[in-house]
Structures are given as C-alpha cells and as structure tokens.
Write a protein that holds these residues in place. Structure first.
Motif, PDB file in Angstrom:
ATOM      1  N   GLY A 243      81.211  10.277  26.310  1.00 47.16           N
ATOM      2  CA  GLY A 243      81.979   9.207  26.954  1.00 47.16           C
ATOM      3  C   GLY A 243      83.400   9.105  26.465  1.00 47.16           C
ATOM      4  N   PHE A 244      83.872  10.161  25.821  1.00 40.52           N
ATOM      5  CA  PHE A 244      85.242  10.140  25.288  1.00 40.52           C
ATOM      6  C   PHE A 244      86.248  10.103  26.439  1.00 40.52           C
ATOM      7  CE2 PHE A 244      89.065  12.317  23.700  1.00 40.52           C
ATOM      8  CZ  PHE A 244      89.351  11.501  22.608  1.00 40.52           C
ATOM      9  N   GLY A 245      87.246   9.229  26.302  1.00 40.11           N
ATOM     10  CA  GLY A 245      88.274   9.090  27.334  1.00 40.11           C
ATOM     11  C   GLY A 245      88.073   7.902  28.239  1.00 40.11           C
ATOM     12  N   SER A 246      87.088   7.037  27.931  1.00 41.84           N
ATOM     13  CA  SER A 246      86.905   5.832  28.745  1.00 41.84           C
ATOM     14  C   SER A 246      88.008   4.827  28.435  1.00 41.84           C
ATOM     15  CB  SER A 246      85.542   5.215  28.473  1.00 41.84           C
ATOM     16  OG  SER A 246      85.444   4.826  27.109  1.00 41.84           O
ATOM     17  N   GLY A 247      88.159   3.851  29.338  1.00 50.78           N
ATOM     18  CA  GLY A 247      89.200   2.859  29.121  1.00 50.78           C
ATOM     19  C   GLY A 247      89.167   1.764  30.145  1.00 50.78           C
ATOM     20  N   ILE A 248      90.302   1.096  30.316  1.00 50.15           N
ATOM     21  CA  ILE A 248      90.424  -0.074  31.183  1.00 50.15           C
ATOM     22  C   ILE A 248      91.533   0.169  32.197  1.00 50.15           C
ATOM     23  CG2 ILE A 248      91.030  -2.526  31.233  1.00 50.15           C
ATOM     24  CD1 ILE A 248      89.732  -2.880  28.583  1.00 50.15           C
ATOM     25  N   SER A 249      91.287  -0.290  33.412  1.00 52.36           N
ATOM     26  CA  SER A 249      92.298  -0.229  34.475  1.00 52.36           C
ATOM     27  C   SER A 249      93.108  -1.522  34.468  1.00 52.36           C
ATOM     28  CB  SER A 249      91.638  -0.033  35.843  1.00 52.36           C
ATOM     29  OG  SER A 249      90.924   1.175  35.893  1.00 52.36           O
ATOM     30  N   LEU A 250      94.425  -1.381  34.470  1.00 53.85           N
ATOM     31  CA  LEU A 250      95.328  -2.530  34.406  1.00 53.85           C
ATOM     32  C   LEU A 250      96.305  -2.481  35.574  1.00 53.85           C
ATOM     33  CD1 LEU A 250      96.132  -2.414  30.582  1.00 53.85           C
ATOM     34  CD2 LEU A 250      94.603  -4.021  31.721  1.00 53.85           C
ATOM     35  N   LYS A 251      96.936  -3.629  35.770  1.00 55.59           N
ATOM     36  CA  LYS A 251      97.938  -3.745  36.833  1.00 55.59           C
ATOM     37  C   LYS A 251      99.151  -4.477  36.284  1.00 55.59           C
ATOM     38  CE  LYS A 251      97.654  -4.870  41.562  1.00 55.59           C
ATOM     39  NZ  LYS A 251      97.145  -5.744  42.639  1.00 55.59           N
ATOM     40  N   ILE A 252     100.341  -3.938  36.581  1.00 55.22           N
ATOM     41  CA  ILE A 252     101.594  -4.574  36.194  1.00 55.22           C
ATOM     42  C   ILE A 252     102.557  -4.483  37.374  1.00 55.22           C
ATOM     43  CG2 ILE A 252     102.310  -2.418  35.068  1.00 55.22           C
ATOM     44  CD1 ILE A 252     104.143  -4.083  33.287  1.00 55.22           C
TER      45      ILE A 252
END
Length: 411
Positions: A243-252
């Motif tokens: 699962g390396f490289g997982s993360g969160i989607s953000l908006k700016i």
C-alpha cells in the motif's frame, strides 16, 4: 592790466577783453566766481565743445568717476543678492555625488525606481551598480521566496551582462508580486482556461525532515483540520508494495491534487531517534559504497526499488525542512533531497517545492537564501522554489502549493 571775461552763449564760448585800471575791480574773487558759473553750465551739458585742455580733463575725469561709481553700485547689488539666489535655488543635485549615493542607500528599491523617473541625473545615479549591490546584500536576507529563476547567484555564475539593478528587479519577490498584480486579469484568464481543460490531478510526494520534527503539525493542519484554503475531497490507495504511495485528495481554489507523504520510519522510531542519526535509519534510502573504497565519507544513498517506482509516477516533489535558526543539519538534509529527485528515476521537468518551516512567529528562522545555499539547490536541473512558511496558520503554504501545481502542468 588786461583780464578776460568768459561767457557761454550756448553755441560758442566768447572771451571778452577788459582793461582794468581801477584796483577795486581787480578783486580775484570776482574772476573766480565767473569761472565757477562757467563750470556749472559746462557740466550740465557735456556734449558742448569746450576749449581748453584743463576743462576737458575735468569733464573726462567726472565721467569716469560717474561710470565707476555706477559699476560699484551694480557690483554691490550682485554681491548682496547673489547669496540669496543660491540659497533659494540649492537642491540635492548640488551635493557631491558620493553624498547623494549615501542618501540613496537608505531608500528601498521602489523609492529608487521612482527617483529614476524624476530627471536624467537621478536616473544615472540610481542605476549605480554599487548602490544596487549593497541594496541586494541587505534585502536578500529578508526575501521569503526564492526560485530557480530568481536566485541572484545564477546570473553571476553565467557571467550575464545584466546590471545589479536588473538582477535585483528580476529576483525581488516584492517586484514580482507587483507585476503579477498588474497582470491580474491575464492570470485569471489563464487559470480559467486551465480549469476548463480536462487535466488529471497531479500526484505530489511530500517528504523531508520537517515532517518528523517540531514542524510536523503541518500535515495535521493540511489534511485533517478545516481551513480556508485546503479542502479534503477523499483518499486514494497505494499502488506499490504494502500500500505504499497512498494519500489524500485535496482541493485548492478549484484545483484538485493528490498528496502522499513519505516518512523515513514508523512513528515510534521517529520520536526516539535523534535527528543527527535520522539518515542512518532512513527506510527509504539504501547506503551504497563505491567499489574499492572503505571510507564512510564515500558512502552515497539511493532509493529503494519501490520508492524509485513511486518517484517515476509523481508529478511534483515537496521537501519540508525545519528552518529554525542555527539548524546545522541542513547540510545533511540535502543528501535525502538529492537521492529523491535524482534524474535517473524522475523526469527533469518535475518541479521541487521546498517548504522552509518554523512552528510559529516567535521562532527565529534561517533566512530563505541560507536554505538555498545549504541545500545546494543551484545544482538542480529542474524547476525549484523555496517558500518561508509558518505552520501555525499555514502562512504562505497555499501560495507554495499553487506554484508547484502550476509547474506540474507545464510539460
């Protein structure tokens, strides 16, 4: 006894001869009185012809006295009035050049640029190389943003023909910000066009010692707490082993991006391992000793295979450092940065954003230019930018991410 009476008729001088026999008429005073009357009439009109050398000498002497006295009066007027004129007309341009330059050295760049528009003399003086070199040496320590196109040493290393004034105006964050404000509508239009065009959200990898020190609160504020700039839209799974490289989607600002964080070890080890031993316990890197060498100084570090695969897929890097003053570990932090952004496993167009962070405003910080020099960012052959940031309040963090997202779209 013979005597002569002199009479001026207006046109000629008449001499009348008298024979005096009476001694009472021989009074010299009478004769002198007539001569005096004659002289008064003669001086009243100097254009009359006067016979006799003595009278002509007297008349010329009187004229010379009158002319000299009038010149003395004029000279006296000049000597009295001249100081008044110089006092009222004296300006800064009357000062010596070195004094004017010393006064100008206390002015900022914007004021110097305004002075250059006043007159030709000030335009020449405010373009002095020494003046702008001194201004640059003072102001560069206060700059909060420095990038690959706005670092002054770049233009000196290539022996460019740019003057110190041109280098300052090209690199100054204040000048660049004012130029962007002048081109506000153009940037708004380009942003709208990019928004209308379908683009994949860029993948950004965040790493660095700043995520594992007193500035580690940046991740919590960025991902998990509500703020006015970043909005969490979801999560994405890792594409690599474990699962390396997982993360969160953000908006700016209507722009989506994916952010993954890379830590060197687990939380327990990060909290207990001293910073000076962090490189030896870094699970993202592998020490490599060149063949035929046994010295520890010859060791260089490379990424582990699964980390290399991740770096080949990312669109931008964010390197976080702790910019607390007297942080002597920045020289070692550059080893991790160099290994991560090596061109062998990441494209040269992939940008690098360096967040030079402190915990809050009360913490003394290392100047932005010192971070650039200690990390040796000039040796990178890809776009890079350093921002001075404050974790408490995310000061300058939104602007930094907007830059790296915009750069990631330029391929």
């Amino acid at each position: 006894m013979k005597m002569y009476d002199v009479e001026n008729t207006g046109e000629n001088v008449v001499y009348t001869e008298y024979n005096y026999t009476d001694s009472s008429l021989l009074n010299p005073l009478q004769y002198l009185w007539k001569l005096y009357k004659f002289k008064l009439e003669e001086t009243s009109d100097t254009r009359e012809i006067v016979s006799g050398g003595i009278q002509q000498y007297i008349n010329r002497n009187q004229l010379s006295l009158l002319s000299s006295s009038s010149q003395e009066v004029q000279l006296c007027q000049v000597t009295v009035e001249q100081p008044k004129r110089t006092q009222t007309q004296a300006t800064i341009l009357d000062l010596p050049v070195n004094v004017q330059l010393h006064i100008m050295s206390f002015l900022g760049a914007a004021d110097l640029c305004r002075m250059a528009q006043v007159c030709h003399d000030w335009s020449d003086l405010t373009s002095d190389n020494l003046l702008w070199r001194q201004r640059l040496a003072w102001d560069i320590k206060k700059w909060s943003v420095i990038g690959h196109t706005t670092v002054p040493s770049l233009y000196r290393e290539v022996d460019s023909d740019w003057t110190d004034k041109e280098i300052y105006l090209r690199c100054s964050p204040e000048i660049n910000k004012s130029l962007r404000q002048q081109n506000f509508h153009f940037h708004q239009l380009s942003s709208m066009l990019r928004y209308l065009l379908p683009q994949k959200p860029p993948m950004i990898a965040m790493f660095g010692p700043g995520l594992e020190s007193e500035t580690s609160g940046l991740i919590r504020l960025l991902m998990f707490e509500k703020n006015d700039n970043f909005t969490t839209t979801g999560m994405f799974p890792g594409q690599f082993r474990g699962g390396f490289g997982s993360g969160i989607s953000l908006k700016i600002k209507n722009t989506n991006f994916n952010l993954t964080t890379l830590y060197t070890s687990n939380k327990h080890e990060r909290e207990n391992i001293p910073h000076e031993h962090r490189l030896q316990h870094n699970k993202l890197l592998v020490p490599v000793l060149p063949d035929g060498t046994n010295s520890d100084e010859s060791i260089h570090y490379e990424l582990k295979p699964y980390v290399k695969d991740l770096c080949r897929s990312v669109d931008a890097f964010v390197f976080v450092v702790n910019a607390k003053k007297d942080n002597h570990m920045l020289n070692k932090d550059k080893i991790e940065l160099s290994a991560m952004v090596n061109e062998r496993w990441s494209a040269p167009h992939v940008p690098v954003l360096v967040l030079s962070c402190v915990r809050d405003k009360t913490v003394a910080r290392t100047p932005c230019i010192e971070v650039v020099n200690q990390l040796e960012l000039n040796q990178l052959t890809r776009p890079w930018q350093v921002y001075d940031c404050i974790v408490d309040g995310l000061l300058n963090v939104p602007e930094a991410f907007q830059w790296v997202i915009e750069q990631s779209h330029r391929r």
